[in-house]
Design a protein around this motif. Sequence first.
Motif, PDB file in Angstrom:
ATOM      1  N   LEU A  14       0.829  -1.198   0.000  1.00 13.79           N
ATOM      2  CA  LEU A  14       0.000   0.000   0.000  1.00 13.79           C
ATOM      3  C   LEU A  14       0.864   1.247   0.000  1.00 13.79           C
ATOM      4  CD1 LEU A  14      -2.547  -1.195   2.700  1.00 13.79           C
ATOM      5  CD2 LEU A  14      -2.925  -1.067   0.225  1.00 13.79           C
ATOM      6  N   VAL A  15       0.261   2.377  -0.285  1.00 13.17           N
ATOM      7  CA  VAL A  15       0.940   3.665  -0.174  1.00 13.17           C
ATOM      8  C   VAL A  15       0.141   4.526   0.786  1.00 13.17           C
ATOM      9  CG1 VAL A  15       1.949   3.537  -2.480  1.00 13.17           C
ATOM     10  CG2 VAL A  15      -0.247   4.668  -2.190  1.00 13.17           C
ATOM     11  N   GLN A  31      -3.773   4.133   0.427  1.00  8.22           N
ATOM     12  CA  GLN A  31      -4.280   3.894  -0.918  1.00  8.22           C
ATOM     13  C   GLN A  31      -3.752   2.563  -1.433  1.00  8.22           C
ATOM     14  OE1 GLN A  31      -3.035   7.197  -3.361  1.00  8.22           O
ATOM     15  NE2 GLN A  31      -4.361   8.639  -2.308  1.00  8.22           N
ATOM     16  N   GLY A  32      -4.572   1.900  -2.223  1.00  8.47           N
ATOM     17  CA  GLY A  32      -4.188   0.633  -2.827  1.00  8.47           C
ATOM     18  C   GLY A  32      -5.426  -0.155  -3.199  1.00  8.47           C
ATOM     19  N   LYS A  67      -6.310   6.088  -9.907  1.00 13.22           N
ATOM     20  CA  LYS A  67      -4.913   5.677  -9.795  1.00 13.22           C
ATOM     21  C   LYS A  67      -4.340   6.231  -8.495  1.00 13.22           C
ATOM     22  CE  LYS A  67      -2.858   9.528 -12.277  1.00 13.22           C
ATOM     23  NZ  LYS A  67      -1.790   9.939 -13.138  1.00 13.22           N
ATOM     24  N   LEU A  68      -3.259   5.622  -8.029  1.00 17.17           N
ATOM     25  CA  LEU A  68      -2.644   6.046  -6.772  1.00 17.17           C
ATOM     26  C   LEU A  68      -2.164   7.486  -6.865  1.00 17.17           C
ATOM     27  CD1 LEU A  68      -0.555   2.867  -5.907  1.00 17.17           C
ATOM     28  CD2 LEU A  68      -2.827   3.495  -5.092  1.00 17.17           C
ATOM     29  N   GLU A  69      -2.384   8.233  -5.797  1.00 15.47           N
ATOM     30  CA  GLU A  69      -1.980   9.635  -5.752  1.00 15.47           C
ATOM     31  C   GLU A  69      -0.718   9.836  -4.915  1.00 15.47           C
ATOM     32  OE1 GLU A  69      -6.530  11.348  -5.878  1.00 15.47           O
ATOM     33  OE2 GLU A  69      -5.637  10.841  -3.949  1.00 15.47           O
ATOM     34  N   SER A  71       3.043   7.855  -3.132  1.00 15.76           N
ATOM     35  CA  SER A  71       4.019   6.789  -3.334  1.00 15.76           C
ATOM     36  C   SER A  71       4.685   6.501  -1.996  1.00 15.76           C
ATOM     37  CB  SER A  71       5.068   7.179  -4.377  1.00 15.76           C
ATOM     38  OG  SER A  71       5.790   8.309  -3.935  1.00 15.76           O
TER      39      SER A  71
END
Length: 77
Positions: A14-15, A31-32, A67-69, A71
């Motif tokens: 996850l991020v 997020q993930g 999409k992931l925002e 990292s």
Amino acid sequence: MFRYTERKGLDLGLVGWVKNTSKGTVMGQVQGPQHLVNEMKLWLSKEGSPFCRISRAVFKNEKKIPKLELSGFSTRF
């Protein structure tokens, strides 16, 4: 707490981030994939780090994102 939370988030792929608040609570963003976010939420609400005391867990502002925002997974101070 954070070392364990970061490790769990990274292990799940996850991020996001976590931080202590001035009210003695923890807040963050994860997020993930939904099933992995759900696994993280379960871990946060039932287990957490070996040194924390969990009285309740509240998850707010949940939404699907295309999409992931973010990292990585980090601790903010």
